[in-house]
Design a protein around this motif. Structure first.
Motif, PDB file in Angstrom:
ATOM      1  N   PRO A   1      29.150  60.603  44.451  1.00 31.89           N
ATOM      2  CA  PRO A   1      29.245  60.385  45.895  1.00 31.89           C
ATOM      3  C   PRO A   1      27.908  59.845  46.406  1.00 31.89           C
ATOM      4  CG  PRO A   1      29.943  62.618  45.320  1.00 31.89           C
ATOM      5  CD  PRO A   1      29.412  61.993  44.067  1.00 31.89           C
ATOM      6  N   GLY A   2      27.957  59.004  47.419  1.00 31.32           N
ATOM      7  CA  GLY A   2      26.721  58.428  47.947  1.00 31.32           C
ATOM      8  C   GLY A   2      26.325  57.135  47.263  1.00 31.32           C
ATOM      9  N   SER A   3      27.205  56.593  46.416  1.00 31.76           N
ATOM     10  CA  SER A   3      26.877  55.325  45.764  1.00 31.76           C
ATOM     11  C   SER A   3      27.028  54.160  46.748  1.00 31.76           C
ATOM     12  CB  SER A   3      27.795  55.099  44.554  1.00 31.76           C
ATOM     13  OG  SER A   3      27.526  56.051  43.541  1.00 31.76           O
ATOM     14  N   GLY A   4      26.127  53.214  46.635  1.00 31.02           N
ATOM     15  CA  GLY A   4      26.137  52.042  47.510  1.00 31.02           C
ATOM     16  C   GLY A   4      26.083  50.758  46.705  1.00 31.02           C
TER      17      GLY A   4
ATOM     18  N   ALA B   1      36.545  59.201  51.505  1.00 34.85           N
ATOM     19  CA  ALA B   1      35.601  59.233  50.387  1.00 34.85           C
ATOM     20  C   ALA B   1      34.189  59.185  50.949  1.00 34.85           C
ATOM     21  CB  ALA B   1      35.862  58.061  49.442  1.00 34.85           C
ATOM     22  N   ARG B   2      33.202  59.140  50.040  1.00 37.31           N
ATOM     23  CA  ARG B   2      31.811  59.287  50.462  1.00 37.31           C
ATOM     24  C   ARG B   2      30.910  58.230  49.823  1.00 37.31           C
ATOM     25  NH1 ARG B   2      34.234  61.302  53.623  1.00 37.31           N
ATOM     26  NH2 ARG B   2      34.301  63.456  54.384  1.00 37.31           N
ATOM     27  N   GLN B   3      31.408  56.968  49.792  1.00 36.28           N
ATOM     28  CA  GLN B   3      30.584  55.891  49.276  1.00 36.28           C
ATOM     29  C   GLN B   3      30.119  55.011  50.445  1.00 36.28           C
ATOM     30  OE1 GLN B   3      29.881  57.159  46.674  1.00 36.28           O
ATOM     31  NE2 GLN B   3      31.091  56.545  44.886  1.00 36.28           N
ATOM     32  N   MET B   4      29.362  53.961  50.165  1.00 38.19           N
ATOM     33  CA  MET B   4      28.626  53.310  51.253  1.00 38.19           C
ATOM     34  C   MET B   4      28.683  51.782  51.240  1.00 38.19           C
ATOM     35  SD  MET B   4      25.266  55.684  51.587  1.00 38.19           S
ATOM     36  CE  MET B   4      24.418  55.009  50.156  1.00 38.19           C
ATOM     37  N   LEU B   5      29.744  51.195  50.722  1.00 39.12           N
ATOM     38  CA  LEU B   5      29.739  49.739  50.587  1.00 39.12           C
ATOM     39  C   LEU B   5      29.851  49.037  51.945  1.00 39.12           C
ATOM     40  CD1 LEU B   5      31.843  49.156  47.366  1.00 39.12           C
ATOM     41  CD2 LEU B   5      29.407  49.664  47.640  1.00 39.12           C
ATOM     42  N   SER B   6      29.250  47.856  51.983  1.00 36.51           N
ATOM     43  CA  SER B   6      29.305  46.990  53.167  1.00 36.51           C
ATOM     44  C   SER B   6      30.200  45.790  52.858  1.00 36.51           C
ATOM     45  CB  SER B   6      27.903  46.482  53.504  1.00 36.51           C
ATOM     46  OG  SER B   6      27.482  45.558  52.504  1.00 36.51           O
TER      47      SER B   6
ATOM     48  N   ALA C   1      24.766  48.341  60.208  1.00 36.80           N
ATOM     49  CA  ALA C   1      24.893  49.798  60.188  1.00 36.80           C
ATOM     50  C   ALA C   1      25.152  50.305  58.767  1.00 36.80           C
ATOM     51  CB  ALA C   1      26.017  50.233  61.119  1.00 36.80           C
ATOM     52  N   ALA C   2      25.943  49.545  58.012  1.00 36.30           N
ATOM     53  CA  ALA C   2      26.227  49.963  56.631  1.00 36.30           C
ATOM     54  C   ALA C   2      25.001  49.757  55.746  1.00 36.30           C
ATOM     55  CB  ALA C   2      27.416  49.176  56.076  1.00 36.30           C
ATOM     56  N   GLU C   3      24.337  48.609  55.903  1.00 38.44           N
ATOM     57  CA  GLU C   3      23.207  48.305  55.025  1.00 38.44           C
ATOM     58  C   GLU C   3      22.012  49.218  55.275  1.00 38.44           C
ATOM     59  OE1 GLU C   3      22.510  44.096  55.479  1.00 38.44           O
ATOM     60  OE2 GLU C   3      23.860  43.646  53.788  1.00 38.44           O
ATOM     61  N   ALA C   4      21.930  49.759  56.484  1.00 41.94           N
ATOM     62  CA  ALA C   4      20.782  50.603  56.828  1.00 41.94           C
ATOM     63  C   ALA C   4      20.883  52.013  56.254  1.00 41.94           C
ATOM     64  CB  ALA C   4      20.648  50.673  58.357  1.00 41.94           C
ATOM     65  N   LEU C   5      22.037  52.351  55.688  1.00 38.89           N
ATOM     66  CA  LEU C   5      22.208  53.710  55.151  1.00 38.89           C
ATOM     67  C   LEU C   5      21.266  53.936  53.969  1.00 38.89           C
ATOM     68  CD1 LEU C   5      26.107  53.850  55.280  1.00 38.89           C
ATOM     69  CD2 LEU C   5      24.535  55.151  56.741  1.00 38.89           C
ATOM     70  N   GLY C   6      20.635  55.084  53.938  1.00 44.43           N
ATOM     71  CA  GLY C   6      19.721  55.409  52.848  1.00 44.43           C
ATOM     72  C   GLY C   6      20.449  55.479  51.518  1.00 44.43           C
ATOM     73  N   GLY C   7      19.784  55.055  50.453  1.00 47.93           N
ATOM     74  CA  GLY C   7      20.377  55.160  49.122  1.00 47.93           C
ATOM     75  C   GLY C   7      21.272  54.013  48.729  1.00 47.93           C
ATOM     76  N   GLN C   8      21.174  52.887  49.439  1.00 46.89           N
ATOM     77  CA  GLN C   8      21.976  51.725  49.021  1.00 46.89           C
ATOM     78  C   GLN C   8      21.509  51.181  47.672  1.00 46.89           C
ATOM     79  OE1 GLN C   8      24.688  50.495  49.916  1.00 46.89           O
ATOM     80  NE2 GLN C   8      25.059  50.761  52.087  1.00 46.89           N
ATOM     81  N   ASP C   9      20.211  51.340  47.373  1.00 48.32           N
ATOM     82  CA  ASP C   9      19.704  50.868  46.077  1.00 48.32           C
ATOM     83  C   ASP C   9      20.153  51.810  44.961  1.00 48.32           C
ATOM     84  OD1 ASP C   9      18.424  48.853  47.397  1.00 48.32           O
ATOM     85  OD2 ASP C   9      16.496  49.902  47.495  1.00 48.32           O
ATOM     86  N   LEU C  10      20.153  51.287  43.767  1.00 46.09           N
ATOM     87  CA  LEU C  10      20.541  52.071  42.591  1.00 46.09           C
ATOM     88  C   LEU C  10      19.613  53.281  42.432  1.00 46.09           C
ATOM     89  CD1 LEU C  10      22.380  52.153  40.062  1.00 46.09           C
ATOM     90  CD2 LEU C  10      20.641  50.771  38.898  1.00 46.09           C
ATOM     91  N   GLN C  11      20.204  54.444  42.289  1.00 44.99           N
ATOM     92  CA  GLN C  11      19.446  55.691  42.163  1.00 44.99           C
ATOM     93  C   GLN C  11      19.477  56.173  40.704  1.00 44.99           C
ATOM     94  OE1 GLN C  11      17.979  56.992  45.127  1.00 44.99           O
ATOM     95  NE2 GLN C  11      18.703  55.012  45.890  1.00 44.99           N
TER      96      GLN C  11
END
Ligand SMILES: [Zn+2]
Length: 370
Positions: free
Chosen positions: A233-236, A275-280, A341-351
């Protein structure tokens, strides 16, 4: 070739599949105030509306779907399942089983949904179009050979893959499923079949709850030809592009398909309620471009994208617009108002913990095509 357009499948009846009587995804009742089923027409209708408003749909080749026949459906489903759904629907049952709602006429509409993909494949085969997007409803990827599940009555993609092989003569089909939920139905139907490579990118144990593990790779003759990438969860953007570039696309390169399908859900979108993902929208566009590049190298660009989940009615239309723009090589002048708004979410980069999961999934690629 440059004359060929992108095909677009749509039918008003897709919006008439009635899921009323539910709240989110459960039957409304004395302890659950009636509201709306999350899989209602809004998100998909608004996709069609934005495609029209942007001028894009006028530049696509419109495809009028036919209904999948009993014979079409039973290439992927048991005759018992198809008959059961028909009878349940005629008797007024509200559910085909396992959280797959039925309304009046839903059996017929489900046949039209699966049939939309078949009609698109006919147009690809004849050379009328270069690729296609099927904006169908109800969705399909949770339905197994003998059961409906999770809003899905028939497995549209599986019915289409079997049709492509049996009727149109394509031998190997690769299916990438980037709906945020695990493509369990597609996995199960092609479990022991090496002629269909199934790759699911999904949120780890989102739905079905105990499904979609890395080690589930197919069995029998199909051993090695099912891949799962359960993303935390939290993948972008970073995680999804990495999963595609390091697992899905190398697997497809080795498999060398004649046709590539994308089970195109949008519920990995940043604002989705399920779900809890973050795609733009831009990430959905990038993912489409990557698959398209692979398709043009391997199978003369033959691609069929079909709509699965995606429940945030405000943002889904912008995701679909970007995907179809990419597919058709046409940019409209519509900008996604939610992109920032989507791109500004923290954690968009590969963690790092996402990399660890993707690293594990890459070990299954070597078995393909050897
Ligand atoms: Zn989904």
């Amino acid at each position: 070739m440059s004359e060929q357009k992108t095909g677009f499948v749509w039918h008003e009846l897709y919006m008439w599949h009635n899921t009323d009587g539910h709240t989110l995804f459960l039957p409304s009742g004395i302890a659950l105030e009636p509201y709306r089923h999350v899989e209602n027409p809004d998100a998909k209708r608004r996709v069609k509306n934005l495609l029209d408003a942007s001028g894009l749909s006028a530049q696509l080749k419109s495809i009028v779907p036919r209904k999948a026949s009993f014979e079409d459906l039973t290439r992927a489903h048991t005759s018992k399942h198809v008959t059961d759904v028909k009878v349940k629907n005629e008797q007024g049952a509200r559910d085909a089983g396992n959280l797959a709602p039925l309304g009046q006429g839903s059996y017929e509409i489900a046949c039209l949904s699966a049939g939309g993909l078949l009609t698109a494949l006919d147009a690809i085969k004849s050379g009328d179009i270069k690729n296609a997007y099927a904006l169908v409803r109800p969705p399909g990827h949770h339905a197994e050979a003998d059961l409906s599940m999770g809003f899905c009555i028939f497995n549209n993609g599986a019915v289409a893959a079997r049709y492509a092989q049996s009727v149109l003569g394509y031998k190997k089909i690769a299916i990438i499923d980037w709906d945020v939920h695990h493509g369990n139905g597609t996995q199960a139907i092609f479990w022991d079949d090496p002629s269909v490579l199934t790759v699911s990118l999904h949120q780890d144990r989102c739905f079905p709850p105990d499904s979609g593990y890395i080690q589930d790779n197919g069995g029998g003759a199909g051993a090695g030809f099912n891949l799962n990438v359960p993303l935390p969860p939290g993948s972008g953007r970073g995680a999804y592009l990495s999963a595609l570039e390091r697992v899905a696309l190398p697997a497809i390169e080795r498999f060398k398909p004649d046709l590539i399908f994308v089970a195109c859900g949008y519920d990995a979108g940043a604002f989705d309620p399920m779900a809890r993902q973050m795609l733009s929208s831009d990430t959905f566009g990038e993912m489409t471009a990557l698959v398209k590049g692979t398709a043009s190298r391997l199978c003369e660009g033959r691609m069929l994208l079909y709509h699965e989940g995606g429940y945030h009615a405000e943002t889904v239309p912008y995701f679909a617009l970007r995907v179809i723009e990419e597919l058709a090589d046409i940019r409209t002048n519509i900008e996604d108002p939610f992109l920032m708004a989507a791109e500004a979410l923290g954690g968009q980069d590969l963690q790092p913990h996402q990399t660890a999961m993707i690293d594990q999934a890459t070990i299954n690629i070597d078995a393909i095509g050897t």
